[in-house]
Write a protein that holds these residues in place. Structure first.
Motif, PDB file in Angstrom:
ATOM      1  N   ASP A 264       0.829  -1.205   0.000  1.00 55.95           N
ATOM      2  CA  ASP A 264       0.000   0.000   0.000  1.00 55.95           C
ATOM      3  C   ASP A 264       0.865   1.257   0.000  1.00 55.95           C
ATOM      4  O   ASP A 264       0.578   2.223  -0.730  1.00 55.95           O
ATOM      5  N   GLN A 265       1.920   1.254   0.789  1.00 56.07           N
ATOM      6  CA  GLN A 265       2.807   2.415   0.834  1.00 56.07           C
ATOM      7  C   GLN A 265       3.511   2.614  -0.501  1.00 56.07           C
ATOM      8  O   GLN A 265       3.665   3.743  -0.979  1.00 56.07           O
ATOM      9  N   ALA A 266       3.940   1.500  -1.119  1.00 45.81           N
ATOM     10  CA  ALA A 266       4.589   1.587  -2.424  1.00 45.81           C
ATOM     11  C   ALA A 266       3.617   2.144  -3.461  1.00 45.81           C
ATOM     12  O   ALA A 266       4.002   2.937  -4.334  1.00 45.81           O
ATOM     13  N   LEU A 267       2.358   1.757  -3.354  1.00 47.19           N
ATOM     14  CA  LEU A 267       1.336   2.248  -4.280  1.00 47.19           C
ATOM     15  C   LEU A 267       1.156   3.760  -4.129  1.00 47.19           C
ATOM     16  O   LEU A 267       1.120   4.498  -5.125  1.00 47.19           O
ATOM     17  N   LEU A 268       1.071   4.215  -2.895  1.00 50.30           N
ATOM     18  CA  LEU A 268       0.883   5.648  -2.644  1.00 50.30           C
ATOM     19  C   LEU A 268       2.125   6.452  -3.032  1.00 50.30           C
ATOM     20  O   LEU A 268       2.015   7.623  -3.404  1.00 50.30           O
ATOM     21  N   ASN A 269       3.298   5.810  -2.936  1.00 47.31           N
ATOM     22  CA  ASN A 269       4.529   6.488  -3.348  1.00 47.31           C
ATOM     23  C   ASN A 269       4.645   6.569  -4.873  1.00 47.31           C
ATOM     24  O   ASN A 269       5.314   7.466  -5.403  1.00 47.31           O
ATOM     25  N   THR A 270       4.012   5.637  -5.575  1.00 45.82           N
ATOM     26  CA  THR A 270       4.119   5.569  -7.039  1.00 45.82           C
ATOM     27  C   THR A 270       3.142   6.514  -7.721  1.00 45.82           C
ATOM     28  O   THR A 270       3.487   7.164  -8.716  1.00 45.82           O
ATOM     29  N   TYR A 271       1.930   6.588  -7.193  1.00 47.32           N
ATOM     30  CA  TYR A 271       0.886   7.397  -7.837  1.00 47.32           C
ATOM     31  C   TYR A 271       0.460   8.549  -6.943  1.00 47.32           C
ATOM     32  O   TYR A 271       0.300   8.387  -5.737  1.00 47.32           O
ATOM     33  N   GLY A 272       0.264   9.691  -7.582  1.00 48.53           N
ATOM     34  CA  GLY A 272      -0.232  10.836  -6.840  1.00 48.53           C
ATOM     35  C   GLY A 272      -1.720  11.033  -6.998  1.00 48.53           C
ATOM     36  O   GLY A 272      -2.344  11.743  -6.213  1.00 48.53           O
TER      37      GLY A 272
ATOM     38  N   ALA B  47      -2.215  -9.105 -18.390  1.00 42.80           N
ATOM     39  CA  ALA B  47      -1.606  -8.903 -17.070  1.00 42.80           C
ATOM     40  C   ALA B  47      -1.554  -7.418 -16.715  1.00 42.80           C
ATOM     41  O   ALA B  47      -1.813  -7.028 -15.565  1.00 42.80           O
ATOM     42  N   ILE B  48      -1.227  -6.592 -17.685  1.00 45.31           N
ATOM     43  CA  ILE B  48      -1.186  -5.142 -17.473  1.00 45.31           C
ATOM     44  C   ILE B  48      -2.571  -4.616 -17.119  1.00 45.31           C
ATOM     45  O   ILE B  48      -2.738  -3.781 -16.217  1.00 45.31           O
ATOM     46  N   ARG B  49      -3.577  -5.105 -17.836  1.00 45.56           N
ATOM     47  CA  ARG B  49      -4.945  -4.658 -17.552  1.00 45.56           C
ATOM     48  C   ARG B  49      -5.338  -4.997 -16.122  1.00 45.56           C
ATOM     49  O   ARG B  49      -5.877  -4.159 -15.386  1.00 45.56           O
ATOM     50  N   GLN B  50      -5.049  -6.228 -15.703  1.00 40.80           N
ATOM     51  CA  GLN B  50      -5.387  -6.636 -14.343  1.00 40.80           C
ATOM     52  C   GLN B  50      -4.598  -5.840 -13.297  1.00 40.80           C
ATOM     53  O   GLN B  50      -5.145  -5.464 -12.259  1.00 40.80           O
ATOM     54  N   LYS B  51      -3.328  -5.604 -13.580  1.00 38.50           N
ATOM     55  CA  LYS B  51      -2.479  -4.872 -12.633  1.00 38.50           C
ATOM     56  C   LYS B  51      -3.019  -3.470 -12.388  1.00 38.50           C
ATOM     57  O   LYS B  51      -3.187  -3.045 -11.230  1.00 38.50           O
ATOM     58  N   TYR B  52      -3.284  -2.740 -13.460  1.00 34.24           N
ATOM     59  CA  TYR B  52      -3.716  -1.353 -13.275  1.00 34.24           C
ATOM     60  C   TYR B  52      -5.148  -1.258 -12.781  1.00 34.24           C
ATOM     61  O   TYR B  52      -5.501  -0.301 -12.081  1.00 34.24           O
ATOM     62  N   ASP B  53      -5.982  -2.238 -13.114  1.00 38.78           N
ATOM     63  CA  ASP B  53      -7.325  -2.271 -12.528  1.00 38.78           C
ATOM     64  C   ASP B  53      -7.229  -2.437 -11.009  1.00 38.78           C
ATOM     65  O   ASP B  53      -7.941  -1.769 -10.253  1.00 38.78           O
TER      66      ASP B  53
ATOM     67  N   LEU C 166      -5.762   0.733  -9.374  1.00 37.92           N
ATOM     68  CA  LEU C 166      -6.769   1.789  -9.296  1.00 37.92           C
ATOM     69  C   LEU C 166      -7.767   1.501  -8.180  1.00 37.92           C
ATOM     70  O   LEU C 166      -8.111   2.402  -7.400  1.00 37.92           O
ATOM     71  N   ARG C 167      -8.222   0.250  -8.103  1.00 35.60           N
ATOM     72  CA  ARG C 167      -9.183  -0.121  -7.060  1.00 35.60           C
ATOM     73  C   ARG C 167      -8.599   0.127  -5.671  1.00 35.60           C
ATOM     74  O   ARG C 167      -9.246   0.720  -4.805  1.00 35.60           O
ATOM     75  N   ARG C 168      -7.362  -0.312  -5.467  1.00 38.98           N
ATOM     76  CA  ARG C 168      -6.734  -0.168  -4.152  1.00 38.98           C
ATOM     77  C   ARG C 168      -6.433   1.292  -3.836  1.00 38.98           C
ATOM     78  O   ARG C 168      -6.585   1.733  -2.696  1.00 38.98           O
ATOM     79  N   PHE C 169      -6.007   2.046  -4.838  1.00 37.02           N
ATOM     80  CA  PHE C 169      -5.691   3.466  -4.629  1.00 37.02           C
ATOM     81  C   PHE C 169      -6.941   4.223  -4.201  1.00 37.02           C
ATOM     82  O   PHE C 169      -6.898   5.037  -3.263  1.00 37.02           O
ATOM     83  N   VAL C 170      -8.059   3.958  -4.863  1.00 39.48           N
ATOM     84  CA  VAL C 170      -9.316   4.616  -4.494  1.00 39.48           C
ATOM     85  C   VAL C 170      -9.712   4.229  -3.072  1.00 39.48           C
ATOM     86  O   VAL C 170     -10.149   5.072  -2.279  1.00 39.48           O
TER      87      VAL C 170
ATOM     88  N   GLU D 280      -3.882   6.005 -14.794  1.00 44.34           N
ATOM     89  CA  GLU D 280      -4.341   5.862 -16.171  1.00 44.34           C
ATOM     90  C   GLU D 280      -3.245   6.254 -17.165  1.00 44.34           C
ATOM     91  O   GLU D 280      -3.128   5.648 -18.239  1.00 44.34           O
ATOM     92  N   VAL D 281      -2.440   7.244 -16.809  1.00 42.31           N
ATOM     93  CA  VAL D 281      -1.341   7.648 -17.692  1.00 42.31           C
ATOM     94  C   VAL D 281      -0.330   6.513 -17.827  1.00 42.31           C
ATOM     95  O   VAL D 281       0.118   6.189 -18.936  1.00 42.31           O
ATOM     96  N   MET D 282       0.019   5.892 -16.716  1.00 42.51           N
ATOM     97  CA  MET D 282       0.989   4.800 -16.759  1.00 42.51           C
ATOM     98  C   MET D 282       0.402   3.566 -17.432  1.00 42.51           C
ATOM     99  O   MET D 282       1.102   2.827 -18.128  1.00 42.51           O
ATOM    100  N   ARG D 283      -0.900   3.357 -17.275  1.00 45.56           N
ATOM    101  CA  ARG D 283      -1.557   2.252 -17.969  1.00 45.56           C
ATOM    102  C   ARG D 283      -1.470   2.462 -19.482  1.00 45.56           C
ATOM    103  O   ARG D 283      -1.113   1.546 -20.227  1.00 45.56           O
ATOM    104  N   SER D 284      -1.784   3.667 -19.914  1.00 43.98           N
ATOM    105  CA  SER D 284      -1.749   3.972 -21.347  1.00 43.98           C
ATOM    106  C   SER D 284      -0.347   3.813 -21.911  1.00 43.98           C
ATOM    107  O   SER D 284      -0.162   3.298 -23.024  1.00 43.98           O
ATOM    108  N   ARG D 285       0.656   4.229 -21.145  1.00 48.62           N
ATOM    109  CA  ARG D 285       2.032   4.108 -21.596  1.00 48.62           C
ATOM    110  C   ARG D 285       2.437   2.640 -21.759  1.00 48.62           C
ATOM    111  O   ARG D 285       3.053   2.256 -22.754  1.00 48.62           O
ATOM    112  N   ALA D 286       2.061   1.830 -20.775  1.00 53.59           N
ATOM    113  CA  ALA D 286       2.395   0.400 -20.840  1.00 53.59           C
ATOM    114  C   ALA D 286       1.678  -0.274 -22.005  1.00 53.59           C
ATOM    115  O   ALA D 286       2.265  -1.093 -22.730  1.00 53.59           O
TER     116      ALA D 286
END
Length: 207
Positions: free
Chosen positions: A96-104, A184-190, A193-197, A110-116
């Protein structure tokens, strides 16, 4: 009845201030017949049973009976389960901390999802273009092979056909792998996003 009287006398002596009785600890338990048993050393009847130690200060402490093999196994299993739960909770907090450190924000996800996804699409397109190019080259070897129908092909033509087939299979494997990566990318970013929210909706922790 006599045992009960003896037990009462021992308690009375311990708490009455009589130094003769208070000079040592008294050990008391209930034997198999339900009778109280006491002594200035642990009575044999108290072995493998819970007992009370009445100290010189008048304080008492209870010593639990030794665990059976089944109880020890159960306690060990509970300890392992508790340890695993603590490890899982610690790991989830780290993620969770890594997630919050990665995304603001959700937009960052969504930007990183699109890039991947863009990178994977580009890799798939490059492999498809390579297959088209190889098939064009292979067609030239096929045309040359027509002149040698029912005869042994020259070594260079046979090799060209084999190499082309091998390269096509390799590129098809790349495409298959990249398509799996897309899922795998789709599942990861989904999940990100769910956890970040979910984390964003939690009240802030007060210091």
């Amino acid at each position: 009845m006599r045992a009960a009287v003896s037990y009462a006398l021992l308690l009375l002596a311990l708490t009455s201030g009589d130094e003769g009785f208070a000079a040592a600890s008294i050990f008391c338990c209930t034997d198999e017949q339900g009778r109280p048993v006491c002594g200035d050393v642990l009575p044999p009847a108290c072995y493998a049973r819970a007992y009370r130690e009445l100290g010189t200060s008048g304080r008492a402490r209870t010593v639990e009976a030794p665990l059976t093999a089944e109880q020890r196994a159960q306690r060990a299993a509970e300890e392992r389960r508790r340890s695993e739960q603590e490890r899982a909770l610690k790991e989830q907090r780290r993620k969770d901390q890594a997630l919050l450190n990665t995304y603001g924000s959700e937009k960052d996800i969504e930007v990183m999802r699109s890039r991947a996804e863009r990178d994977l699409n580009a890799a798939i397109q490059a492999a498809q273009d390579r297959i088209t190019e190889i098939r064009r080259l292979r067609k030239k070897f096929e045309d040359e092979a027509e002149f040698y129908r029912n005869r042994q092909l020259p070594a260079d033509i046979a090799k060209g056909l084999r190499d082309a087939d091998h390269e096509i299979k390799a590129q098809e494997s790349v495409i298959e792998s990249k398509k799996k990566d897309q899922e795998a990318i789709r599942q990861k970013y989904d999940e990100d996003l769910r956890r970040f929210v979910e984390l964003s909706k939690r009240p802030p922790v007060r210091p």
